[in-house]
Design a protein around this motif. Structure first.
Motif, PDB file in Angstrom:
ATOM      1  N   ALA A  15      35.008  35.489  54.268  1.00 17.26           N
ATOM      2  CA  ALA A  15      35.878  36.592  53.877  1.00 17.26           C
ATOM      3  C   ALA A  15      35.921  36.706  52.361  1.00 17.26           C
ATOM      4  O   ALA A  15      35.416  35.854  51.635  1.00 17.26           O
ATOM      5  N   LEU A  16      36.543  37.761  51.897  1.00 16.03           N
ATOM      6  CA  LEU A  16      36.662  38.016  50.471  1.00 16.03           C
ATOM      7  C   LEU A  16      37.412  36.871  49.802  1.00 16.03           C
ATOM      8  O   LEU A  16      38.498  36.496  50.237  1.00 16.03           O
ATOM      9  N   PHE A  24      37.404  44.082  42.693  1.00 14.57           N
ATOM     10  CA  PHE A  24      36.631  45.231  43.177  1.00 14.57           C
ATOM     11  C   PHE A  24      37.486  46.491  43.232  1.00 14.57           C
ATOM     12  O   PHE A  24      37.023  47.583  42.901  1.00 14.57           O
ATOM     13  N   ALA A  25      38.728  46.344  43.647  1.00 12.83           N
ATOM     14  CA  ALA A  25      39.608  47.505  43.751  1.00 12.83           C
ATOM     15  C   ALA A  25      39.937  48.099  42.388  1.00 12.83           C
ATOM     16  O   ALA A  25      40.296  49.274  42.289  1.00 12.83           O
ATOM     17  N   ALA A  26      39.786  47.306  41.328  1.00 10.62           N
ATOM     18  CA  ALA A  26      40.156  47.760  39.989  1.00 10.62           C
ATOM     19  C   ALA A  26      39.106  48.652  39.336  1.00 10.62           C
ATOM     20  O   ALA A  26      39.358  49.220  38.270  1.00 10.62           O
ATOM     21  N   ALA A  47      32.097  48.442  50.719  1.00  7.97           N
ATOM     22  CA  ALA A  47      31.490  47.324  51.437  1.00  7.97           C
ATOM     23  C   ALA A  47      31.992  45.991  50.886  1.00  7.97           C
ATOM     24  O   ALA A  47      32.305  45.068  51.646  1.00  7.97           O
ATOM     25  N   ALA A  48      32.080  45.881  49.566  1.00 10.59           N
ATOM     26  CA  ALA A  48      32.540  44.639  48.942  1.00 10.59           C
ATOM     27  C   ALA A  48      33.956  44.294  49.356  1.00 10.59           C
ATOM     28  O   ALA A  48      34.296  43.117  49.524  1.00 10.59           O
ATOM     29  N   LEU A  49      34.780  45.309  49.540  1.00 10.70           N
ATOM     30  CA  LEU A  49      36.164  45.084  49.955  1.00 10.70           C
ATOM     31  C   LEU A  49      36.257  44.706  51.428  1.00 10.70           C
ATOM     32  O   LEU A  49      37.293  44.217  51.881  1.00 10.70           O
ATOM     33  N   SER A  51      33.571  42.709  53.190  1.00  9.14           N
ATOM     34  CA  SER A  51      33.105  41.318  53.277  1.00  9.14           C
ATOM     35  C   SER A  51      31.865  41.136  52.416  1.00  9.14           C
ATOM     36  O   SER A  51      31.213  42.110  52.010  1.00  9.14           O
ATOM     37  N   TYR A  52      31.541  39.899  52.174  1.00 12.27           N
ATOM     38  CA  TYR A  52      30.314  39.531  51.460  1.00 12.27           C
ATOM     39  C   TYR A  52      29.092  40.046  52.227  1.00 12.27           C
ATOM     40  O   TYR A  52      28.177  40.653  51.667  1.00 12.27           O
ATOM     41  N   ALA A  53      29.076  39.800  53.526  1.00 16.18           N
ATOM     42  CA  ALA A  53      27.939  40.225  54.345  1.00 16.18           C
ATOM     43  C   ALA A  53      27.764  41.739  54.314  1.00 16.18           C
ATOM     44  O   ALA A  53      26.636  42.244  54.262  1.00 16.18           O
ATOM     45  N   ALA A  54      28.877  42.475  54.332  1.00 18.97           N
ATOM     46  CA  ALA A  54      28.801  43.934  54.295  1.00 18.97           C
ATOM     47  C   ALA A  54      28.214  44.415  52.980  1.00 18.97           C
ATOM     48  O   ALA A  54      27.433  45.374  52.939  1.00 18.97           O
ATOM     49  N   LEU A  55      28.592  43.754  51.883  1.00 17.54           N
ATOM     50  CA  LEU A  55      28.050  44.136  50.583  1.00 17.54           C
ATOM     51  C   LEU A  55      26.549  43.884  50.520  1.00 17.54           C
ATOM     52  O   LEU A  55      25.773  44.760  50.107  1.00 17.54           O
ATOM     53  N   LEU A  56      26.090  42.726  50.947  1.00 18.07           N
ATOM     54  CA  LEU A  56      24.660  42.423  50.945  1.00 18.07           C
ATOM     55  C   LEU A  56      23.891  43.403  51.828  1.00 18.07           C
ATOM     56  O   LEU A  56      22.797  43.851  51.479  1.00 18.07           O
TER      57      LEU A  56
END
Length: 325
Positions: A15-16, A24-26, A47-49, A51-56
């Motif tokens: 998880a984040l 990331f939200a900033a 995606a970053a907000l 999960s890590y996997a979603a961002l990749l």
């Protein structure tokens, strides 16, 4: 491998991490330093907000569509930090495999963004860095060329300029000419200069901008017609010209850069509308050694020569790359 890439290791499934969500939200995509990257960046941010996997996954989907490559022609991909083999040099791994070890943080988020914004520049940086590692190995110090490449990758601003007097003002720390008396040169109509943020560490710092935040400007001499082109065409031209200069300038040095306080750029910060903003000599400092000015001049000449070659039809590497991260 940069020491920074030993931190925050992860597999992409967790998880984040604490604090990352607020980071990331900033990101405020309306800010002039982020706005050129907003279209892709906002999607990656969501995606970053998640999960890590979603961002990749989002990064790799874009890499697959773009069919970009790294410094030695390997197809670009993004991997979790833990997939970097123990003892492997970060830049050498990217060059030989195409895989960019990426952490779930703002630093690597902005690094990945530059692979798409300026793919040829990233390729040139990776090619030069990996070649230096092949030659000298990874020691306690990088050496002058690798230091300059890393400085570019982490903290560079691309200062595109069609008026030699403005480039000279930047090299000579003539802030009043560059940022006050010639503010018209930065306008939407009749512009003679503009800046693109490139350094991913600089972009990370600009999440919470402060007056003394300073980038290292790489001066790019551009034709007057440049300012008649759309943003995509200008970025493509910069990508071509600067990457060629990085590949063809043998004696790269940190003296080729000119410091530029980011919040002093006209139109980039409301407070600089007041001339007194530039009276702060702790930020807008007086000049430096003559040899530094000479170095900056040589950098501009290298870019101009590479741009001229590009206009005559020379090929540049169709690739991407990065510095020490």
């Amino acid at each position: 491998m940069s020491a920074r890439h030993d931190e925050g290791r992860g597999t992409g499934n967790e998880a984040l991490p604490p604090g990352a969500r607020s980071g990331f939200a900033a990101i405020d995509w309306s800010k002039p330093w982020f706005a050129p990257f907003a279209e892709r960046g906002q999607r990656w941010q969501r995606a970053a907000l998640t999960s890590y996997a979603a961002l990749l996954a989002e990064m790799n989907a874009d890499a697959s569509k773009a069919r970009q490559v790294t410094g030695r022609g390997q197809r670009l991909a993004f991997i979790a930090q833990d997939e970097l083999p123990p003892g492997a040099a970060y830049e050498a791994h990217i060059a030989s495999t195409g895989c960019v070890p990426t952490r779930h943080n703002l630093h690597d988020f902005f690094n990945a963004s530059m692979w798409f914004a300026f793919p040829r520049i990233k390729a040139a940086l990776n090619a030069r860095q990996s070649a230096a590692i092949d030659l000298l190995g990874v020691g306690p110090t990088r050496g002058g060329v690798r230091d300059a490449l890393t400085l570019f990758d982490e903290n560079a601003l691309l200062f595109a300029c069609a008026d030699p007097r403005l480039s000279a003002a930047l090299r000579q720390f003539d802030w009043r000419t560059l940022l006050l008396q010639r503010r018209d040169a930065w306008g939407a109509s009749g512009a003679s200069c503009e800046v693109r943020c490139f350094g991913h560490a600089l972009l990370e710092k600009l999440i919470a901008p402060f007056k003394a935040c300073t980038g290292h400007a790489w001066i790019v001499d551009v034709p007057p017609a440049y300012f008649e082109w759309d943003a995509a065409s200008r970025d493509a031209w910069l990508d071509e010209a600067v990457s060629a200069a990085l590949l063809n300038t043998e004696a790269l040095t940190s003296r080729m850069f000119a410091p530029l306080p980011v919040l002093g750029i006209p139109g980039w910060w409301p407070e600089n509308e007041t001339p007194a903003f530039y009276d702060d000599t702790s930020v807008f400092r007086a000049g430096r050694r003559a040899d530094a000015k000479i170095g900056a001049s040589k950098a501009g000449q290298a870019v101009a020569a590479s741009a001229a070659s590009a206009k005559e039809g020379e090929e540049s590497p169709d690739s991407t790359g990065q510095g020490d991260g």
